[in-house]
Design an enzyme around this catalytic site. Structure first.
Site, short mmCIF file in Angstrom:
data_model
loop_
_atom_site.label_atom_id
_atom_site.label_comp_id
_atom_site.label_asym_id
_atom_site.label_seq_id
_atom_site.Cartn_x
_atom_site.Cartn_y
_atom_site.Cartn_z
N VAL A 104 -91.92 -26.29 43.75
CA VAL A 104 -93.32 -26.25 44.19
C VAL A 104 -93.45 -25.49 45.50
CG1 VAL A 104 -93.87 -28.43 43.01
CG2 VAL A 104 -93.10 -28.50 45.40
N ASP A 105 -92.38 -24.73 45.87
CA ASP A 105 -92.35 -24.10 47.20
C ASP A 105 -93.00 -22.73 47.26
OD1 ASP A 105 -90.35 -22.44 46.01
OD2 ASP A 105 -88.74 -23.76 46.71
N HIS A 120 -94.27 -27.53 37.70
CA HIS A 120 -94.58 -28.78 38.39
C HIS A 120 -95.63 -28.59 39.49
CE1 HIS A 120 -90.47 -30.55 37.00
NE2 HIS A 120 -91.40 -30.67 36.08
N CYS A 128 -108.43 -32.97 46.02
CA CYS A 128 -109.12 -34.21 46.39
C CYS A 128 -109.21 -35.12 45.17
CB CYS A 128 -110.51 -33.89 46.92
SG CYS A 128 -111.51 -35.38 47.15
N GLY A 188 -79.89 -22.95 39.29
CA GLY A 188 -80.06 -24.06 40.23
C GLY A 188 -80.88 -25.22 39.72
N SER A 190 -80.47 -29.00 37.56
CA SER A 190 -79.56 -29.98 36.95
C SER A 190 -79.92 -30.18 35.48
CB SER A 190 -79.65 -31.32 37.69
OG SER A 190 -80.98 -31.82 37.60
N GLU A 216 -72.40 -26.43 39.89
CA GLU A 216 -71.61 -27.31 39.01
C GLU A 216 -72.14 -27.27 37.59
OE1 GLU A 216 -72.22 -30.84 41.27
OE2 GLU A 216 -74.14 -31.27 40.30
N ALA A 233 -76.43 -19.71 44.34
CA ALA A 233 -77.38 -18.82 43.67
C ALA A 233 -77.63 -17.53 44.47
CB ALA A 233 -78.70 -19.56 43.45
P1 OAD Z 1 -81.97 -31.05 41.02
O1 OAD Z 1 -81.93 -31.49 42.44
O2 OAD Z 1 -81.97 -32.10 39.97
O3 OAD Z 1 -80.75 -30.10 40.71
C1 OAD Z 1 -80.38 -29.07 41.58
C2 OAD Z 1 -79.28 -28.27 40.92
O4 OAD Z 1 -79.00 -27.15 41.73
C3 OAD Z 1 -77.97 -29.04 40.73
O5 OAD Z 1 -77.47 -28.83 39.43
C4 OAD Z 1 -77.04 -28.43 41.79
O6 OAD Z 1 -75.70 -28.37 41.35
C5 OAD Z 1 -77.61 -27.02 41.92
N1 OAD Z 1 -77.43 -26.39 43.23
C6 OAD Z 1 -77.49 -26.94 44.46
N2 OAD Z 1 -77.35 -26.03 45.41
C7 OAD Z 1 -77.19 -24.83 44.77
C8 OAD Z 1 -76.99 -23.49 45.20
N3 OAD Z 1 -76.95 -23.15 46.49
N4 OAD Z 1 -76.86 -22.54 44.24
C9 OAD Z 1 -76.90 -22.85 42.93
N5 OAD Z 1 -77.08 -24.10 42.46
C10 OAD Z 1 -77.23 -25.07 43.37
O7 OAD Z 1 -83.25 -30.09 40.90
P2 OAD Z 1 -84.10 -29.71 39.62
O8 OAD Z 1 -83.25 -29.51 38.43
O9 OAD Z 1 -85.00 -28.62 40.02
O10 OAD Z 1 -89.55 -33.01 39.62
O11 OAD Z 1 -84.96 -31.03 39.43
C11 OAD Z 1 -85.91 -31.07 38.44
C12 OAD Z 1 -87.06 -31.93 38.86
O12 OAD Z 1 -86.59 -33.20 39.29
C13 OAD Z 1 -87.82 -31.42 40.06
O13 OAD Z 1 -88.76 -30.42 39.75
C14 OAD Z 1 -88.50 -32.66 40.55
C15 OAD Z 1 -87.32 -33.61 40.47
O14 OAD Z 1 -87.60 -34.93 40.37
C16 OAD Z 1 -90.61 -33.69 40.03
O15 OAD Z 1 -90.74 -34.08 41.17
C17 OAD Z 1 -91.62 -33.94 38.95
#
Ligand code: OAD
Length: 248
Positions: A104-105, A120, A128, A188, A190, A216, A233
């Site tokens: 969301v950035d 998202h 509001c 990036g 999970s 990972e 990344a």
């Molecule tokens: P996650 O925090 O679940 O996963 C982040 C992923 O990025 C992990 O697999 C890490 O291994 C990887 N990672 C971390 N640092 C990295 C780097 N420098 N380079 C490459 N990979 C890296 O984030 P999301 O999968 O985006 O939703 O999470 C999905 C959703 O869960 C989010 O949009 C949010 C959250 O709850 C809502 O809030 C609705």
């Protein structure tokens, strides 16, 4: 890893309809913490207590004070890193067409990508709860919590909280681009949150090559992705894009 970067660069250099699915990991090198894993937000706070719509509706001041204010501080000061910039360059080169992001950035748009599906939502805007008016987050007066609209209603970030649905037009368009791309870069994430995590599955089933870039392995790694390039990344995308430029 060098071989995989080389292989991916060759595939990308000859491709046209490439889609990227991005997650929090792509913005870690911009100083924004991820949700899961080491240093992840959900290690510090319980998402059900702070990121669920029911929690927000029950006590908006608590969610603003302990979650959204800090998020605003971090996002106000973050800029695109090499991974965002590389995706923008790949769009300029006519290779990447669309980004589906769970973030969301807004950093993909700041980097220069023009077709970004914000699965998202976007933290740059508040909505509001009473009159539905949108207001820019940077212009928000947070001296009083929760911040309120001129109509008196409470502002909520225009993002999807747990318990809320994905805006249907974003979901439909994501499914459409996932099912028609030739390569999907999954960077990036999970891949633990649905339905976003289904997009690589849709791409794979439609015949696309799915390439993960992550620190990972994930649940996609064995079953869905063709292969994973493990590492940061920003570093990988920069090397990959230089290699693509060399090949063109
Ligand atoms: P996650 O925090 O679940 O996963 C982040 C992923 O990025 C992990 O697999 C890490 O291994 C990887 N990672 C971390 N640092 C990295 C780097 N420098 N380079 C490459 N990979 C890296 O984030 P999301 O999968 O985006 O939703 O999470 C999905 C959703 O869960 C989010 O949009 C949010 C959250 O709850 C809502 O809030 C609705």
């Amino acid at each position: 890893m060098n071989d995989l970067i080389q292989k991916t660069a060759q595939d990308l250099a000859g491709a046209k309809n490439v889609v990227a699915l991005t997650g929090a990991g792509i913005s870690v090198e911009s100083g924004i913490p991820p949700f899961r894993g080491p240093g992840g937000l959900w290690e510090k706070i319980d998402p059900l207590e702070f990121a669920h719509i029911d929690a927000f509706m029950k006590d908006p001041a608590k969610v603003w004070n302990f979650f959204i204010k800090e998020m605003k501080e971090i996002l106000d000061n973050a800029g695109p890193n090499d991974a965002h910039k590389s995706l923008a360059r790949l769009e300029e080169l006519g290779i990447v067409t669309t980004i589906i992001t769970q973030n969301v950035d807004g950093l993909h748009q700041i980097a220069g990508n023009t077709d970004v599906i914000e699965f998202h939502g976007n933290f740059a805007w508040q909505r509001c709860l009473d009159c539905d008016e949108r207001f820019e987050t940077v212009r928000l007066d947070i001296s009083q919590i929760p911040p309120r609209c001129s109509c008196g209603g409470i502002y909520k970030p225009d993002c999807v909280f747990f318990g809320e649905i994905i805006p249907p037009h974003h979901l439909l368009r994501s499914e459409q681009v996932a099912s028609t791309c030739t390569i999907m870069l999954v960077i990036g994430t999970s891949a633990e949150v649905h339905p976003a995590a289904l997009m690589p599955v849709i791409a794979k089933q439609a015949g696309a090559t799915v390439i993960e870039i992550n620190l990972e392995k994930t649940s996609l790694t064995q079953k869905t992705s063709d292969y994973i390039i493990m590492g940061k990344a920003g570093e990988i995308m920069k090397r990959l894009t230089s290699e693509v430029e060399r090949l063109l």
